[in-house]
Design an enzyme around this catalytic site. Structure first.
Site, short mmCIF file in Angstrom:
data_model
loop_
_atom_site.label_atom_id
_atom_site.label_comp_id
_atom_site.label_asym_id
_atom_site.label_seq_id
_atom_site.Cartn_x
_atom_site.Cartn_y
_atom_site.Cartn_z
N ASP A 66 0.87 -1.17 0.00
CA ASP A 66 0.00 0.00 0.00
C ASP A 66 0.90 1.22 0.00
O ASP A 66 1.60 1.50 0.99
CB ASP A 66 -0.90 -0.01 1.23
CG ASP A 66 -1.89 1.15 1.26
OD1 ASP A 66 -1.70 2.11 0.49
OD2 ASP A 66 -2.83 1.09 2.07
N TYR A 160 -3.50 16.18 -7.36
CA TYR A 160 -2.69 15.33 -8.25
C TYR A 160 -1.65 16.18 -8.97
O TYR A 160 -0.46 15.82 -9.02
CB TYR A 160 -3.61 14.64 -9.25
CG TYR A 160 -2.93 13.80 -10.29
CD1 TYR A 160 -2.50 12.51 -10.01
CD2 TYR A 160 -2.73 14.29 -11.59
CE1 TYR A 160 -1.89 11.72 -10.97
CE2 TYR A 160 -2.11 13.51 -12.55
CZ TYR A 160 -1.70 12.22 -12.24
OH TYR A 160 -1.09 11.45 -13.20
N LYS A 164 2.45 15.86 -8.64
CA LYS A 164 3.29 15.60 -9.82
C LYS A 164 4.25 16.75 -10.08
O LYS A 164 5.41 16.53 -10.49
CB LYS A 164 2.41 15.33 -11.04
CG LYS A 164 1.59 14.06 -10.94
CD LYS A 164 2.45 12.81 -10.79
CE LYS A 164 1.65 11.54 -10.86
NZ LYS A 164 2.47 10.31 -10.72
#
Length: 255
Positions: A66, A160, A164
């Protein structure tokens, strides 16, 4: 072209499907022994690893972790290293793509996205660098980022894009630190791919045309098209490339 990869050993995260699976297969086809990291689809990933071993005559194993849990991230690296004997190539591909506009974004979604998409790659990079330094060996690190790292998000994925974007500049910093030791660190920035992660968005009310209209080449990428640049960066043909981001976005970036 001989990429001189036969006998190398790689850890690829997020290899249960999509881009990670395509990268793992491309590496195995070149004679690389692969540890396929996964979190879900255990049976399918185990079968995939066995199939790669049979098809390509390499040692391929599936290793569960995980990526939101720090202890499991470290165990993933240690287990992969023990299974293969060494790690020469690290591909940080695993990621999550939660959806929420900032005004409604739960803090736990932001924190989990950074944990999986930024902190887990940092932890694996740290393990990888120390492993290579202990071996006095050169190596390759490839971090999968996104065109969103440069464009930001307009569709509810600011967390996100932030993760990134952070991974891009982290990779540049790491590349500067470890260049004297012959360790190359680069990014690949995909655009829109036909993967399980994108599946829901592509089949949503907006449909594929909404996304195709944003891509100058006018079509959605297949995962293997992004896997090939990763394969190149893992090879000795990319020995003089470090700290770079290769755009594989169908022209969405054109930086």
């Amino acid at each position: 072209m001989n990429l001189c990869l036969k006998g190398k050993c790689a850890l690829v995260t997020g290899a249960s499907g999509g881009l990670g699976r395509a990268v793992a297969e491309a590496l195995a086809a070149e004679g690389v022994n692969v540890a396929a990291g996964f979190h879900s689809k255990e049976k399918e990933t185990q079968e995939f690893a066995g199939e790669m071993s049979r098809r390509f005559g390499t040692e391929c194993v599936a290793v569960k972790a995980d990526m939101a849990k720090k202890d499991e991230v470290k165990t993933l690296f240690d287990s992969s290293r023990r299974a293969l004997g060494k790690i020469d190539i690290l591909v940080n591909n695993a990621g999550i793509w939660l959806s929420s506009y900032i005004k409604d974004m739960p803090e736990e979604d932001f924190e989990k996205t950074l944990a999986v998409d930024l902190e887990a790659p940092f932890l694996l990079c740290r393990e990888m660098v120390n492993h290579l330094l202990d071996r006095k060996s050169k190596g390759k690190i490839i971090n999968v980022v996104s065109q969103a790292a440069f464009h930001g998000s307009t569709t509810g994925h600011a967390h996100y894009a932030a993760a990134k974007g952070g991974l891009v500049i982290f990779t540049v910093s790491l590349a500067r630190e470890v260049a004297p030791y012959g360790i190359n660190c680069n990014c690949v920035a995909p655009g829109i791919m036909r993967t399980p992660m994108m599946g829901k968005a592509l089949s949503s009310g907006k449909g594929e045309k909404y996304y195709e209209d944003r891509i100058p080449l006018g079509r959605i990428a297949e995962p293997r098209e992004v896997a090939y640049p990763v394969l190149f960066l893992a090879s000795d043909k990319a020995d003089y490339i470090t700290g770079a981001t290769i755009d594989v976005s169908g022209g969405m970036l054109m930086r």
